[in-house]
Design a protein around this motif. Structure first.
Motif, PDB file in Angstrom:
ATOM      1  N   LEU A 192      23.844 -82.910-105.213  1.00 40.41           N
ATOM      2  CA  LEU A 192      23.783 -81.445-105.167  1.00 40.41           C
ATOM      3  C   LEU A 192      24.962 -80.838-104.431  1.00 40.41           C
ATOM      4  O   LEU A 192      25.275 -79.667-104.622  1.00 40.41           O
ATOM      5  N   SER A 193      25.651 -81.619-103.603  1.00 42.81           N
ATOM      6  CA  SER A 193      26.802 -81.086-102.865  1.00 42.81           C
ATOM      7  C   SER A 193      27.984 -80.773-103.783  1.00 42.81           C
ATOM      8  O   SER A 193      28.895 -80.053-103.397  1.00 42.81           O
ATOM      9  N   TYR A 194      27.962 -81.281-105.005  1.00 42.86           N
ATOM     10  CA  TYR A 194      29.033 -80.987-105.961  1.00 42.86           C
ATOM     11  C   TYR A 194      28.911 -79.585-106.571  1.00 42.86           C
ATOM     12  O   TYR A 194      29.831 -79.120-107.225  1.00 42.86           O
ATOM     13  N   PHE A 195      27.783 -78.926-106.372  1.00 34.19           N
ATOM     14  CA  PHE A 195      27.506 -77.651-107.017  1.00 34.19           C
ATOM     15  C   PHE A 195      27.475 -76.519-105.993  1.00 34.19           C
ATOM     16  O   PHE A 195      27.226 -76.753-104.817  1.00 34.19           O
ATOM     17  N   PRO A 196      27.718 -75.275-106.446  1.00 38.43           N
ATOM     18  CA  PRO A 196      27.613 -74.136-105.527  1.00 38.43           C
ATOM     19  C   PRO A 196      26.169 -73.971-105.028  1.00 38.43           C
ATOM     20  O   PRO A 196      25.231 -74.520-105.608  1.00 38.43           O
ATOM     21  N   THR A 197      25.994 -73.204-103.980  1.00 38.90           N
ATOM     22  CA  THR A 197      24.670 -73.087-103.356  1.00 38.90           C
ATOM     23  C   THR A 197      23.628 -72.512-104.304  1.00 38.90           C
ATOM     24  O   THR A 197      22.470 -72.899-104.240  1.00 38.90           O
ATOM     25  N   TRP A 198      24.000 -71.637-105.210  1.00 43.57           N
ATOM     26  CA  TRP A 198      23.020 -71.046-106.119  1.00 43.57           C
ATOM     27  C   TRP A 198      22.580 -72.023-107.199  1.00 43.57           C
ATOM     28  O   TRP A 198      21.606 -71.772-107.904  1.00 43.57           O
ATOM     29  N   ALA A 204      16.044 -78.052-111.525  1.00 43.78           N
ATOM     30  CA  ALA A 204      16.625 -77.051-112.419  1.00 43.78           C
ATOM     31  C   ALA A 204      17.847 -77.611-113.156  1.00 43.78           C
ATOM     32  O   ALA A 204      18.047 -77.321-114.340  1.00 43.78           O
ATOM     33  N   LEU A 205      18.647 -78.412-112.478  1.00 42.86           N
ATOM     34  CA  LEU A 205      19.809 -79.010-113.132  1.00 42.86           C
ATOM     35  C   LEU A 205      19.375 -79.968-114.247  1.00 42.86           C
ATOM     36  O   LEU A 205      19.966 -79.980-115.330  1.00 42.86           O
TER      37      LEU A 205
END
Length: 112
Positions: free
Chosen positions: A50-56, A62-63
């Motif tokens: 999840l650190s690869y994605f923006p906070t939103w 959901a991904l």
């Protein structure tokens, strides 16, 4: 049986390949998080993923649901290409459908 549809076979094949890319990228990111750290816990691996994605966008389920929706769209576009006479499009769509099925299985396993 008619082989004519509103969307051309090349267009549907291209759309299927384009909608496969987000799911494929998510799979590659997930695999890359576990390569260097084989002793990492499941929660740690999810946090690194999840650190690869923006906070939103930092919602694990959901991904994977987004990936499943993209795979469904891929199957929709690929199914129209199997009715075409062009062999290279049918073979390409068969490979895309096989990859999509594997990604769907991966996403379902991750959601459980």
């Amino acid at each position: 049986m008619s082989t004519k549809t509103r969307v051309k076979s090349k267009t549907s094949a291209l759309l299927a390949a384009l909608f496969l890319l987000p799911s494929l990228i998510l799979l590659v990111i997930w695999i890359s998080t576990g390569i260097g750290n084989s002793g990492m816990s499941e929660v740690g691996r999810q946090n690194e993923f999840l650190s690869y994605f923006p906070t939103w966008m930092q919602n694990f389920k959901a991904l994977h649901l987004f990936s499943l929706v993209c795979c469904g769209i891929v199957l929709f576009f690929a199914s129209g290409s199997f009715k075409k006479h062009s062999l290279w499009i049918r073979v390409t769509m068969m490979a895309i459908v096989m990859a999509t099925i594997l990604i769907i299985l991966f996403d379902i396993i991750q959601l459980l």
